[in-house]
Design a protein around this motif. Sequence first.
Motif, PDB file in Angstrom:
ATOM      1  N   ILE A   1      63.630  65.160  43.432  1.00 24.22           N
ATOM      2  CA  ILE A   1      64.768  64.964  42.541  1.00 24.22           C
ATOM      3  C   ILE A   1      64.279  64.547  41.151  1.00 24.22           C
ATOM      4  O   ILE A   1      63.513  63.590  41.007  1.00 24.22           O
ATOM      5  N   HIS A   2      64.749  65.274  40.138  1.00 26.63           N
ATOM      6  CA  HIS A   2      64.483  64.945  38.739  1.00 26.63           C
ATOM      7  C   HIS A   2      65.818  64.835  38.014  1.00 26.63           C
ATOM      8  O   HIS A   2      66.633  65.767  38.065  1.00 26.63           O
ATOM      9  N   LEU A   3      66.033  63.706  37.337  1.00 26.76           N
ATOM     10  CA  LEU A   3      67.294  63.510  36.628  1.00 26.76           C
ATOM     11  C   LEU A   3      67.097  62.489  35.513  1.00 26.76           C
ATOM     12  O   LEU A   3      66.486  61.449  35.716  1.00 26.76           O
ATOM     13  N   SER A   4      67.620  62.816  34.325  1.00 22.19           N
ATOM     14  CA  SER A   4      67.640  61.879  33.205  1.00 22.19           C
ATOM     15  C   SER A   4      69.087  61.581  32.840  1.00 22.19           C
ATOM     16  O   SER A   4      69.908  62.499  32.772  1.00 22.19           O
ATOM     17  N   VAL A   5      69.386  60.311  32.624  1.00 27.04           N
ATOM     18  CA  VAL A   5      70.738  59.900  32.235  1.00 27.04           C
ATOM     19  C   VAL A   5      70.638  59.062  30.966  1.00 27.04           C
ATOM     20  O   VAL A   5      69.902  58.075  30.922  1.00 27.04           O
ATOM     21  N   LYS A   6      71.382  59.467  29.937  1.00 27.15           N
ATOM     22  CA  LYS A   6      71.337  58.789  28.647  1.00 27.15           C
ATOM     23  C   LYS A   6      72.265  57.568  28.630  1.00 27.15           C
ATOM     24  O   LYS A   6      73.219  57.502  29.410  1.00 27.15           O
ATOM     25  N   PRO A   7      72.006  56.624  27.727  1.00 31.28           N
ATOM     26  CA  PRO A   7      72.898  55.463  27.595  1.00 31.28           C
ATOM     27  C   PRO A   7      74.335  55.883  27.316  1.00 31.28           C
ATOM     28  O   PRO A   7      74.586  56.818  26.546  1.00 31.28           O
ATOM     29  N   HIS A   8      75.282  55.202  27.971  1.00 31.87           N
ATOM     30  CA  HIS A   8      76.732  55.379  27.795  1.00 31.87           C
ATOM     31  C   HIS A   8      77.259  56.707  28.341  1.00 31.87           C
ATOM     32  O   HIS A   8      78.431  57.024  28.152  1.00 31.87           O
ATOM     33  N   GLU A   9      76.424  57.462  29.013  1.00 30.87           N
ATOM     34  CA  GLU A   9      76.843  58.750  29.563  1.00 30.87           C
ATOM     35  C   GLU A   9      77.568  58.536  30.896  1.00 30.87           C
ATOM     36  O   GLU A   9      77.264  57.605  31.637  1.00 30.87           O
ATOM     37  N   ILE A  10      78.547  59.397  31.187  1.00 34.81           N
ATOM     38  CA  ILE A  10      79.201  59.412  32.495  1.00 34.81           C
ATOM     39  C   ILE A  10      78.708  60.652  33.230  1.00 34.81           C
ATOM     40  O   ILE A  10      78.991  61.786  32.824  1.00 34.81           O
ATOM     41  N   VAL A  11      77.948  60.437  34.284  1.00 34.11           N
ATOM     42  CA  VAL A  11      77.386  61.533  35.068  1.00 34.11           C
ATOM     43  C   VAL A  11      78.008  61.508  36.459  1.00 34.11           C
ATOM     44  O   VAL A  11      77.915  60.499  37.164  1.00 34.11           O
ATOM     45  N   CYS A  12      78.651  62.602  36.847  1.00 33.01           N
ATOM     46  CA  CYS A  12      79.219  62.722  38.191  1.00 33.01           C
ATOM     47  C   CYS A  12      78.236  63.456  39.092  1.00 33.01           C
ATOM     48  O   CYS A  12      77.699  64.497  38.707  1.00 33.01           O
ATOM     49  N   ILE A  13      78.013  62.892  40.277  1.00 33.53           N
ATOM     50  CA  ILE A  13      77.130  63.500  41.270  1.00 33.53           C
ATOM     51  C   ILE A  13      78.012  64.055  42.371  1.00 33.53           C
ATOM     52  O   ILE A  13      78.715  63.321  43.061  1.00 33.53           O
ATOM     53  N   LEU A  14      77.996  65.372  42.516  1.00 33.47           N
ATOM     54  CA  LEU A  14      78.958  66.090  43.349  1.00 33.47           C
ATOM     55  C   LEU A  14      78.242  66.851  44.460  1.00 33.47           C
ATOM     56  O   LEU A  14      77.176  67.428  44.238  1.00 33.47           O
ATOM     57  N   GLY A  15      78.839  66.867  45.650  1.00 32.61           N
ATOM     58  CA  GLY A  15      78.276  67.659  46.734  1.00 32.61           C
ATOM     59  C   GLY A  15      78.951  67.358  48.049  1.00 32.61           C
ATOM     60  O   GLY A  15      79.705  66.387  48.172  1.00 32.61           O
ATOM     61  N   HIS A  16      78.674  68.223  49.041  1.00 30.83           N
ATOM     62  CA  HIS A  16      79.241  68.030  50.373  1.00 30.83           C
ATOM     63  C   HIS A  16      78.639  66.792  51.036  1.00 30.83           C
ATOM     64  O   HIS A  16      77.583  66.298  50.625  1.00 30.83           O
ATOM     65  N   SER A  17      79.294  66.289  52.076  1.00 25.94           N
ATOM     66  CA  SER A  17      78.757  65.176  52.856  1.00 25.94           C
ATOM     67  C   SER A  17      77.365  65.528  53.369  1.00 25.94           C
ATOM     68  O   SER A  17      77.128  66.645  53.817  1.00 25.94           O
ATOM     69  N   GLY A  18      76.453  64.564  53.279  1.00 29.58           N
ATOM     70  CA  GLY A  18      75.110  64.766  53.804  1.00 29.58           C
ATOM     71  C   GLY A  18      74.140  65.401  52.831  1.00 29.58           C
ATOM     72  O   GLY A  18      72.980  65.652  53.195  1.00 29.58           O
ATOM     73  N   CYS A  19      74.570  65.635  51.588  1.00 29.52           N
ATOM     74  CA  CYS A  19      73.677  66.302  50.626  1.00 29.52           C
ATOM     75  C   CYS A  19      72.692  65.338  49.974  1.00 29.52           C
ATOM     76  O   CYS A  19      71.787  65.764  49.262  1.00 29.52           O
ATOM     77  N   GLY A  20      72.884  64.024  50.182  1.00 29.11           N
ATOM     78  CA  GLY A  20      71.938  63.039  49.653  1.00 29.11           C
ATOM     79  C   GLY A  20      72.426  62.286  48.424  1.00 29.11           C
ATOM     80  O   GLY A  20      71.710  61.439  47.894  1.00 29.11           O
ATOM     81  N   LYS A  21      73.673  62.546  47.991  1.00 22.20           N
ATOM     82  CA  LYS A  21      74.139  61.929  46.741  1.00 22.20           C
ATOM     83  C   LYS A  21      74.256  60.409  46.853  1.00 22.20           C
ATOM     84  O   LYS A  21      73.883  59.687  45.917  1.00 22.20           O
ATOM     85  N   SER A  22      74.778  59.899  47.984  1.00 18.24           N
ATOM     86  CA  SER A  22      74.889  58.449  48.148  1.00 18.24           C
ATOM     87  C   SER A  22      73.516  57.799  48.314  1.00 18.24           C
ATOM     88  O   SER A  22      73.291  56.676  47.851  1.00 18.24           O
ATOM     89  N   THR A  23      72.595  58.492  48.958  1.00 11.56           N
ATOM     90  CA  THR A  23      71.226  57.975  49.081  1.00 11.56           C
ATOM     91  C   THR A  23      70.593  57.828  47.710  1.00 11.56           C
ATOM     92  O   THR A  23      69.948  56.810  47.408  1.00 11.56           O
ATOM     93  N   LEU A  24      70.791  58.824  46.852  1.00 10.52           N
ATOM     94  CA  LEU A  24      70.270  58.746  45.492  1.00 10.52           C
ATOM     95  C   LEU A  24      70.880  57.561  44.746  1.00 10.52           C
ATOM     96  O   LEU A  24      70.170  56.791  44.083  1.00 10.52           O
ATOM     97  N   LEU A  25      72.187  57.381  44.874  1.00 15.11           N
ATOM     98  CA  LEU A  25      72.854  56.263  44.195  1.00 15.11           C
ATOM     99  C   LEU A  25      72.330  54.923  44.713  1.00 15.11           C
ATOM    100  O   LEU A  25      72.104  53.998  43.932  1.00 15.11           O
ATOM    101  N   ASN A  26      72.120  54.821  46.026  1.00 21.69           N
ATOM    102  CA  ASN A  26      71.615  53.573  46.610  1.00 21.69           C
ATOM    103  C   ASN A  26      70.198  53.261  46.145  1.00 21.69           C
ATOM    104  O   ASN A  26      69.822  52.085  46.037  1.00 21.69           O
ATOM    105  N   MET A  27      69.407  54.288  45.853  1.00 25.23           N
ATOM    106  CA  MET A  27      68.062  54.055  45.326  1.00 25.23           C
ATOM    107  C   MET A  27      68.129  53.597  43.874  1.00 25.23           C
ATOM    108  O   MET A  27      67.362  52.729  43.452  1.00 25.23           O
ATOM    109  N   ILE A  28      69.043  54.165  43.103  1.00 25.28           N
ATOM    110  CA  ILE A  28      69.220  53.724  41.719  1.00 25.28           C
ATOM    111  C   ILE A  28      69.745  52.288  41.697  1.00 25.28           C
ATOM    112  O   ILE A  28      69.378  51.486  40.833  1.00 25.28           O
TER     113      ILE A  28
END
Length: 247
Positions: free
Chosen positions: A21-48
Amino acid sequence: MQLEVQGVEKSFNGRAVLDNIHLSVKPHEIVCILGHSGCGKSTLLNMIAGFLLPDSGTITIDGKPIKGPSKQRGVVFQEHALFPWSSVLDNVAFGPEVQGMKKKEAKELAQKYLNLVGLESYAKHYPHELSGGMKQRVGIARALAAGPDMLLMDEPFGALDILTRDLMQKELLRICREVKPTVLFVTHSISEAIAIGDRIVVMKHGEIASVLDVDMKHPRSFQNSRFGQLMSEIESILMEDQAMAAI
């Protein structure tokens, strides 16, 4: 606050959940992480958030690696997790008090954020006296009261009815205009991601399939041609596997 995710991988019980996974997020940006259940989005958020550590790769904020939870990063879950025995005001004041703020000052700060989320008259109420949308507002106020630079939101409106969900999306955008945090917002809803995000990260099978710029002013309407274009594009990305399987 600049977030950088570089080459991150994570497995559970031998099964890869996130892959390169490679991702850059700028200050004050709103980034939505979208995908089906089990795609890893919540795991990524929990690591952040610092609740999990990557097996490989790095996650940094302003160049410093994330090694655990921090008040820099406020978290809002789908389940509000309010203390039922505490008033709304005490729920919001809890974080600042734990951080060492005096009780009086913590309550003044909590009242400020209850005013921000439009619940100033509910300070003495208890969670069981609130609607679902109100509870989520308290959850947002509690996260903001800790003074984070970044809000991490995991399906925060997923359990709400569609009218309340629409209202909460507008409320979140209003709050972001005032407080200006960086926001990472996990959702299953394509329309919600388009309504909220500056960018949309589409995830599939533990990978980032696409990153889309929304390029629309708020408030956003289904009648806008760009809205419809993004809906079609994202649906196409998410349905690709099923289309291939049918061939």
